[in-house]
Structure formats: structure tokens, C-alpha cells
Scaffold this active site. Structure first.
Site, PDB file in Angstrom:
ATOM      1  N   MET A   1       0.850  -1.205   0.117  1.00 33.95           N
ATOM      2  CA  MET A   1       0.066   0.019  -0.057  1.00 33.95           C
ATOM      3  C   MET A   1       0.864   1.272  -0.083  1.00 33.95           C
ATOM      4  O   MET A   1       0.442   2.268   0.357  1.00 33.95           O
ATOM      5  CB  MET A   1      -1.008   0.157   1.253  1.00 33.95           C
ATOM      6  CG  MET A   1      -1.932  -1.278   1.065  1.00 33.95           C
ATOM      7  SD  MET A   1      -3.546  -0.811   2.074  1.00 33.95           S
ATOM      8  CE  MET A   1      -2.827  -0.656   3.547  1.00 33.95           C
TER       9      MET A   1
ATOM     10  N   HIS B   1       9.602  -3.460   3.598  1.00 33.52           N
ATOM     11  CA  HIS B   1       9.112  -3.706   2.173  1.00 33.52           C
ATOM     12  C   HIS B   1      10.340  -3.958   1.268  1.00 33.52           C
ATOM     13  O   HIS B   1      10.214  -4.630   0.441  1.00 33.52           O
ATOM     14  CB  HIS B   1       8.375  -2.328   1.461  1.00 33.52           C
ATOM     15  CG  HIS B   1       7.113  -2.039   2.093  1.00 33.52           C
ATOM     16  ND1 HIS B   1       7.045  -0.915   3.140  1.00 33.52           N
ATOM     17  CD2 HIS B   1       6.016  -2.635   2.277  1.00 33.52           C
ATOM     18  CE1 HIS B   1       5.656  -0.905   3.402  1.00 33.52           C
ATOM     19  NE2 HIS B   1       5.177  -1.660   3.067  1.00 33.52           N
TER      20      HIS B   1
ATOM     21  N   GLN C   1     -10.096  -2.631   2.633  1.00 34.50           N
ATOM     22  CA  GLN C   1      -9.699  -3.319   3.848  1.00 34.50           C
ATOM     23  C   GLN C   1      -9.764  -2.378   4.900  1.00 34.50           C
ATOM     24  O   GLN C   1      -9.521  -2.855   5.953  1.00 34.50           O
ATOM     25  CB  GLN C   1      -8.428  -3.938   3.645  1.00 34.50           C
ATOM     26  CG  GLN C   1      -7.089  -2.973   3.403  1.00 34.50           C
ATOM     27  CD  GLN C   1      -5.805  -3.812   2.818  1.00 34.50           C
ATOM     28  OE1 GLN C   1      -6.043  -4.078   1.684  1.00 34.50           O
ATOM     29  NE2 GLN C   1      -4.939  -3.877   3.676  1.00 34.50           N
TER      30      GLN C   1
ATOM     31  N   ARG D   1       2.249   2.584   9.980  1.00 32.05           N
ATOM     32  CA  ARG D   1       1.760   3.240  11.036  1.00 32.05           C
ATOM     33  C   ARG D   1       2.807   4.031  11.983  1.00 32.05           C
ATOM     34  O   ARG D   1       2.011   4.635  13.007  1.00 32.05           O
ATOM     35  CB  ARG D   1       0.582   2.490  11.349  1.00 32.05           C
ATOM     36  CG  ARG D   1      -0.638   2.315  10.450  1.00 32.05           C
ATOM     37  CD  ARG D   1      -1.737   1.362  10.895  1.00 32.05           C
ATOM     38  NE  ARG D   1      -2.893   1.583   9.892  1.00 32.05           N
ATOM     39  CZ  ARG D   1      -3.278   0.816   9.155  1.00 32.05           C
ATOM     40  NH1 ARG D   1      -2.684  -0.544   9.128  1.00 32.05           N
ATOM     41  NH2 ARG D   1      -4.182   0.824   8.256  1.00 32.05           N
TER      42      ARG D   1
HETATM   43  O1  PAF Z   1      -0.078  -5.909   3.631  1.00 32.40           O
HETATM   44  C1  PAF Z   1      -0.492  -4.784   3.032  1.00 32.40           C
HETATM   45  O2  PAF Z   1       0.160  -3.714   2.782  1.00 32.40           O
HETATM   46  C2  PAF Z   1      -1.806  -4.864   2.501  1.00 32.40           C
HETATM   47  O3  PAF Z   1      -2.723  -5.648   3.187  1.00 32.40           O
HETATM   48  C3  PAF Z   1      -1.825  -5.806   1.145  1.00 32.40           C
HETATM   49  C4  PAF Z   1      -1.310  -7.240   1.104  1.00 32.40           C
HETATM   50  C5  PAF Z   1      -0.924  -4.933   0.215  1.00 32.40           C
HETATM   51  C6  PAF Z   1      -3.222  -5.759   0.491  1.00 32.40           C
HETATM   52  O4  PAF Z   1      -3.710  -4.504   0.331  1.00 32.40           O
END
Ligand code: PAF
Length: 283
Positions: free
Chosen positions: A30, A37, A61, A189
Site C-alpha cells: 500500500m 518492504h 480493507q 503506521r
Molecule cells: O499488507 C499490505 O500492505 C496490504 O494488506 C496488502 C497485502 C498490500 C493488500 O492490500
């Protein structure tokens, strides 16, 4: 690094790689990318010839009272980090193409049993939103492998089950949590924390380490360990949502002889809801 915004452009590139016999690893995100990441991208490069990263802040979500609008968006910095990490393609899908019938109208993917407990209990619909968007992204990207951080352990468990249940031909790889030097799990966050809250936040990881030590010392009254750990979090200044010792494989309640455990916790601190977990192998 190529940047595409439509499924047609993505598929054209994917097709070229297929013809060349190159395997594709996929890292869905995201955005607001941090070292956790980048570790997923580095690992993706190790296991496949080509790496696709997506950035899509998935509205499905987020609950009605959650941080969808405030969620940090840092597109330029993200692109620079991904170029440096060596991603081959960045996919930036547009909401109109992801959810052409609107957020309410989309066909949904439910993973029963795993989605309503722990984080799912306090975030109703969250894992349905995750499972729905990840299954759609899998169909768009058609990767051979996909990588997810172990920090979101329940998410990883839900997505493993979804992929198996729907016979999706994608290998799911979990990657160990990346931490700050004081143990705090990296998360977008964390940016919500004030300096004072930031100094309190590592108590979450310390508490999990304490639970792991008790389990390794043979303590097996899980309820009382969980209650004590919650009290520790409160004493440190956090507002715990849960501390739970579960079976690592499918998050069920363990019996006292279980050897493969995971301790998971979620706690509020200021504006942030922090989560973390530790896998504990007693063998
Ligand atoms: O972990 C995340 O950043 C999100 O939940 C994902 C897997 C990209 C799905 O939107």
C-alpha cells in the site's frame, strides 16, 4: 523500472516475460515503503528473474472509522526506493479499474474461520478486503511467487489459506519482520507516533520476547501468560487489543503440548494501532 497504471500494460509486459521463460515474483503493497518492504523486494529478486511491486491503498480493507484518508502516501520516495532496490515493474492500479462496479458491488473473497478472530474481531471486514484485493491482484499480475511480511502474520495465514482453497498457482513466501534497532517492527503506521509515543512503542516487542521466554521455560498456562502480558502493555502506556498464544499453522487455540506456537499482539498507542508477533518453535 517500468511504471504502468493499467491492467492491459501490465499484461503486455507479463506476456513478454512469460515468452522469455522468466519467473515473476510479486510484492503487493500500500506504499509508504520502508525497509521491511525493501527486504521483500530484495528477497523477491533472489527467488525470481523479474520483480513486480504494486502500490494500491485498498479502500476495501479499511473500516468506516479507520485511517483510509490519512494513510500516508509518498509516491516519489516510493519510486526512488524501488528503483534503487531493483524492482522491474511498478504497478499503480487505479480504483476505477480495480473496482469498476464500485466498492460495494465487487465480488468478495471470504476466508472463513481465520478472518473473524484476533485482528479480524476488532476490524470486521478487514481480511475480506485483503483477500479480495490480493486475489484480484494475483489475477492481474499472474505471478509465480508472492512475498508478504510475517509482521502481518494473520494476513499471511489468511492469504496462504485463500491461495490453497482457490487453487491459485502462486507460491506464497513469508519474510521475517524487519525491526528498528530498539525492536519496534517497521510499519507505515509508526509514522503516526509522537516522539514520546515512539519511545514507548518498543514495549510491544519486549512483551512478546517475555512471553516467548516463559514458553521456552516450559510455562504452559497460556491464559495467565496472556493476561500478564496485557497488564505489562498497560503498565508501559499502551492500550492492548489482544495478546494471544496460538498454533502457528492456523491460529487455533493450542493445547498445552503444542510445539509450534505464535504469540500475536495488537495495541493502540496514540493514533496508531500497532501489531507484532513472534514465532516460537519449542522443538
Ligand atoms: O499488507 C499490505 O500492505 C496490504 O494488506 C496488502 C497485502 C498490500 C493488500 O492490500
Amino acid at each position: 523500472m517500468e511504471i504502468v497504471t493499467t491492467i492491459a500494460e501490465l499484461r503486455a509486459q507479463r506476456h513478454q516475460w512469460l515468452l522469455a521463460g522468466e519467473r515473476v515474483a510479486f510484492v503487493p503493497t500500500m506504499g509508504n515503503l520502508h525497509a521491511g518492504h525493501i527486504k521483500l523486494v530484495t528477497e523477491a529478486k533472489r527467488v525470481a528473474e523479474r520483480v513486480v511491486v504494486s502500490i494500491f491503498v485498498n479502500p476495501l480493507q479499511f473500516g468506516a472509522n479507520e485511517d483510509l484518508d490519512a494513510y500516508p502516501r509518498t509516491p516519489e520516495a516510493d519510486q526512488a526506493r524501488l528503483r534503487e532496490a531493483g524492482a522491474d515493474l511498478l504497478f499503480l492500479p487505479q480504483e476505477a479499474e480495480v473496482y469498476p462496479n464500485g466498492r460495494e458491488g465487487v465480488t468478495r473473497v471470504e476466508v472463513p474461520g481465520l478472518s473473524d478472530l484476533l485482528c479480524g474481531a476488532s476490524r470486521p471486514g478487514h481480511f475480506r478486503g485483503v483477500a479480495t484485493v490480493v486475489s484480484k491482484l494475483f489475477n492481474m499480475v499472474q505471478p509465480d511467487l508472492a512475498l508478504f511480511g510475517e509482521k502481518d502474520y494473520q494476513q499471511l495465514t489468511v492469504l496462504r489459506r485463500m491461495t490453497a482453497d482457490l487453487n491459485i498457482p502462486v507460491e506464497i513466501i513469508g519474510v521475517a519482520t524487519e525491526r528498528e534497532s530498539d525492536g519496534l517492527a517497521m510499519s507505515s503506521r509508526n509514522g503516526y507516533l509522537t516522539p514520546e509515543e515512539r519511545s514507548v512503542a518498543p514495549a510491544l516487542y519486549r512483551t512478546l520476547l517475555g512471553v516467548a521466554e516463559k514458553l521456552r521455560n516450559g510455562e504452559n498456562n497460556f491464559d495467565s501468560i496472556e493476561v500478564a502480558a496485557s497488564a505489562e502493555l498497560v503498565a508501559a502506556g499502551l492500550r492492548p487489543d489482544y495478546v494471544a498464544i496460538r498454533r502457528a499453522a492456523e491460529l487455533g487455540s493450542p493445547d498445552s503440548g503444542e510445539r509450534q506456537l505464535v504469540v500475536l499482539a495488537a495495541a493502540h498507542l496514540g493514533r496508531a494501532r500497532l501489531i507484532d508477533n513472534l514465532l516460537i518453535n519449542l522443538d
